[in-house]
Scaffold this motif. Structure first.
Motif, PDB file in Angstrom:
ATOM      1  N   PRO A 202      -9.113 -23.073 -64.629  1.00 56.28           N
ATOM      2  CA  PRO A 202      -8.628 -21.998 -63.758  1.00 56.28           C
ATOM      3  C   PRO A 202      -9.598 -20.818 -63.679  1.00 56.28           C
ATOM      4  O   PRO A 202     -10.296 -20.495 -64.646  1.00 56.28           O
ATOM      5  CB  PRO A 202      -7.310 -21.587 -64.427  1.00 56.28           C
ATOM      6  N   MET A 203      -9.624 -20.187 -62.531  1.00 59.27           N
ATOM      7  CA  MET A 203     -10.501 -19.032 -62.342  1.00 59.27           C
ATOM      8  C   MET A 203     -10.127 -17.891 -63.286  1.00 59.27           C
ATOM      9  O   MET A 203     -11.000 -17.145 -63.747  1.00 59.27           O
ATOM     10  CB  MET A 203     -10.445 -18.580 -60.884  1.00 59.27           C
ATOM     11  N   THR A 204      -8.850 -17.755 -63.596  1.00 53.47           N
ATOM     12  CA  THR A 204      -8.414 -16.705 -64.533  1.00 53.47           C
ATOM     13  C   THR A 204      -8.940 -16.980 -65.939  1.00 53.47           C
ATOM     14  O   THR A 204      -9.224 -16.037 -66.693  1.00 53.47           O
ATOM     15  CB  THR A 204      -6.887 -16.609 -64.551  1.00 53.47           C
ATOM     16  N   THR A 205      -9.070 -18.243 -66.291  1.00 51.11           N
ATOM     17  CA  THR A 205      -9.659 -18.586 -67.594  1.00 51.11           C
ATOM     18  C   THR A 205     -11.117 -18.151 -67.641  1.00 51.11           C
ATOM     19  O   THR A 205     -11.568 -17.549 -68.628  1.00 51.11           O
ATOM     20  CB  THR A 205      -9.558 -20.104 -67.838  1.00 51.11           C
ATOM     21  N   TRP A 206     -11.861 -18.445 -66.564  1.00 51.87           N
ATOM     22  CA  TRP A 206     -13.254 -18.013 -66.511  1.00 51.87           C
ATOM     23  C   TRP A 206     -13.356 -16.497 -66.607  1.00 51.87           C
ATOM     24  O   TRP A 206     -14.241 -15.966 -67.295  1.00 51.87           O
ATOM     25  CB  TRP A 206     -13.917 -18.495 -65.223  1.00 51.87           C
ATOM     26  N   ALA A 207     -12.467 -15.787 -65.912  1.00 53.39           N
ATOM     27  CA  ALA A 207     -12.517 -14.321 -65.935  1.00 53.39           C
ATOM     28  C   ALA A 207     -12.336 -13.787 -67.359  1.00 53.39           C
ATOM     29  O   ALA A 207     -13.035 -12.847 -67.782  1.00 53.39           O
ATOM     30  CB  ALA A 207     -11.452 -13.757 -65.002  1.00 53.39           C
ATOM     31  N   LYS A 208     -11.426 -14.381 -68.110  1.00 58.96           N
ATOM     32  CA  LYS A 208     -11.205 -13.942 -69.497  1.00 58.96           C
ATOM     33  C   LYS A 208     -12.432 -14.228 -70.360  1.00 58.96           C
ATOM     34  O   LYS A 208     -12.813 -13.419 -71.217  1.00 58.96           O
ATOM     35  CB  LYS A 208      -9.974 -14.640 -70.069  1.00 58.96           C
ATOM     36  N   VAL A 209     -13.057 -15.386 -70.133  1.00 54.09           N
ATOM     37  CA  VAL A 209     -14.278 -15.721 -70.880  1.00 54.09           C
ATOM     38  C   VAL A 209     -15.384 -14.721 -70.554  1.00 54.09           C
ATOM     39  O   VAL A 209     -16.060 -14.195 -71.453  1.00 54.09           O
ATOM     40  CB  VAL A 209     -14.731 -17.162 -70.545  1.00 54.09           C
ATOM     41  N   VAL A 334      -6.359 -27.037 -67.294  1.00 56.33           N
ATOM     42  CA  VAL A 334      -5.511 -25.876 -67.002  1.00 56.33           C
ATOM     43  C   VAL A 334      -5.120 -25.169 -68.299  1.00 56.33           C
ATOM     44  O   VAL A 334      -5.065 -23.935 -68.364  1.00 56.33           O
ATOM     45  CB  VAL A 334      -4.256 -26.310 -66.219  1.00 56.33           C
ATOM     46  N   GLN A 335      -4.879 -25.952 -69.347  1.00 58.05           N
ATOM     47  CA  GLN A 335      -4.394 -25.380 -70.606  1.00 58.05           C
ATOM     48  C   GLN A 335      -5.509 -25.094 -71.604  1.00 58.05           C
ATOM     49  O   GLN A 335      -5.239 -24.807 -72.773  1.00 58.05           O
ATOM     50  CB  GLN A 335      -3.351 -26.316 -71.215  1.00 58.05           C
ATOM     51  N   MET A 336      -6.738 -25.148 -71.139  1.00 54.84           N
ATOM     52  CA  MET A 336      -7.870 -24.821 -72.013  1.00 54.84           C
ATOM     53  C   MET A 336      -7.814 -23.341 -72.407  1.00 54.84           C
ATOM     54  O   MET A 336      -7.708 -22.463 -71.552  1.00 54.84           O
ATOM     55  CB  MET A 336      -9.184 -25.122 -71.295  1.00 54.84           C
ATOM     56  N   ASP A 337      -7.873 -23.067 -73.686  1.00 49.25           N
ATOM     57  CA  ASP A 337      -7.775 -21.697 -74.203  1.00 49.25           C
ATOM     58  C   ASP A 337      -9.116 -20.986 -74.037  1.00 49.25           C
ATOM     59  O   ASP A 337     -10.133 -21.430 -74.577  1.00 49.25           O
ATOM     60  CB  ASP A 337      -7.389 -21.745 -75.680  1.00 49.25           C
ATOM     61  N   PRO A 338      -9.149 -19.874 -73.300  1.00 50.95           N
ATOM     62  CA  PRO A 338     -10.427 -19.152 -73.137  1.00 50.95           C
ATOM     63  C   PRO A 338     -11.003 -18.667 -74.467  1.00 50.95           C
ATOM     64  O   PRO A 338     -12.223 -18.566 -74.611  1.00 50.95           O
ATOM     65  CB  PRO A 338     -10.071 -17.984 -72.216  1.00 50.95           C
TER      66      PRO A 338
END
Length: 350
Positions: A202-209, A334-338
């Protein structure tokens, strides 16, 4: 007595990543084959332009239609006849390679056993490598063609081989300087997008990373082709601490950028192989696809993929499906933890 110079023709009618993988076989071919010519799709040509052993690159005219396509193929075949090749290696399983093998008829004609092809196709070659399997790296399975033809004896395939010109590196250094990115600080290059959306997190995951890396004063560049730009811009909008986006980079520009990175952080894509080829550290995030086949090759790398050790839900990975039940959405991504991605990144950046 001097060794006779031989000439080889390699055919690879697949994607850019597959073409990067092929450079291991180019390195594996004995040096008596001084000239190696390539038949490939247009988008792969820059890869082979960056390999020192490649002489001529012949493009498959798949963009043409009707009589123009027929004439383009006739022109291509005429050029290939002038090569007087001693060996032909067909690394795909389409009919072009079988037909060219019969027309050119070099002494060595090798491909791979292909269960969906019939006797005409298989008898077009005088050596056949084993059928593809799910347990070995694709670099090894490509080099199997040379092993089948008794041209490579070693048990381990070479690394990928790309040569980046100094002028290309200077261009990218100037671009980094323009964006106030100093190579004195750590540089992470992220590749987030894929034409196969089931490979994306997810793009939100990338943003958190990105926010976490930027908070630690690490430079972050999000790269990709023009087709990836819309996704990259959305990631940019989600970020609190903004990365730099590449917008008009060629494949050669991207290779030069990767070569300067302290880490290339990517999903399963061409970028995994490109980073391997330029010897940069890699973290590659895998979902439904199998990292045993498509993971980084040699060098410093880490593969991240959820499994039954994380939760019973992920015991099915790698499933080889285009998302869960064909949905184009992969829950194992989808459930990958940032936080896990950041932790692995910081470990490599130490």
């Amino acid at each position: 007595m001097a060794t006779q110079t031989k000439q080889a023709l390699f055919l690879k009618t697949k994607n850019i990543g597959d073409s990067i993988i092929l450079t291991a076989s180019i390195s594996a071919l004995p040096k008596e084959y001084r000239y190696i010519d390539i038949v490939c799709f247009p988008e792969s040509a820059p890869i082979f332009e960056m390999n020192k052993r490649v002489r001529n690159i012949f493009i498959i005219p798949r963009d043409k239609r009707g009589i123009k396509k027929i004439m383009a193929y006739i022109s291509l075949i005429k050029k290939l006849f002038k090569g007087h090749y001693d060996m032909l290696a067909h690394f795909s399983n389409d009919w072009r390679g079988a037909i060219l093998s019969r027309l050119l008829n070099p002494a060595i004609r090798v491909s791979r056993n292909a269960p969906r092809r019939g006797s005409f196709w298989h008898h077009s070659f005088n050596f056949l490598a084993p059928t593809l399997d799910h347990e070995r790296p694709m670099a090894e399975q490509d080099v199997d063609l040379l092993r089948a033809a008794n041209l490579y004896k070693k048990s381990i395939a070479p690394g990928y081989a790309l040569n980046i010109l100094q002028a290309q590196k200077n261009k990218i250094r100037a671009w980094l300087s323009h964006h106030k990115i100093s190579l004195k600080n750590k540089l992470v290059v992220i590749h987030a997008s894929s034409r196969w959306k089931f490979k994306e997190i997810p793009m939100t995951t990338w943003a958190k990373v990105i926010d976490e890396l930027k908070s630690k004063k690490i430079n972050v560049v999000v790269s990709g082709s023009l087709d990836d730009l819309s996704t990259n811009k959305l990631i940019y909008e989600y970020c609190q601490l903004k990365p730099v986006l590449t917008q008009n980079f060629s494949l050669k520009d991207t290779a030069a950028l990767y070569s300067m990175a302290d880490l290339v952080l990517t999903i399963d894509s061409m970028s995994t192989h490109l980073a391997s080829a330029v010897k940069s550290p890699i973290i590659s995030i895998f979902g439904p696809t199998n990292e045993k086949n498509w993971g980084p090759w040699k060098g410093k790398y880490q593969v991240i993929g959820l499994s039954a050790e994380d939760a019973d839900t992920f015991a099915c990975r790698p499933c080889g499906m285009d998302g869960c039940e064909g949905s184009k959405i992969s829950q194992c991504l989808v459930q990958m933890d940032p936080k896990r991605i950041v932790r692995e990144a910081l470990e490599i950046l130490r």
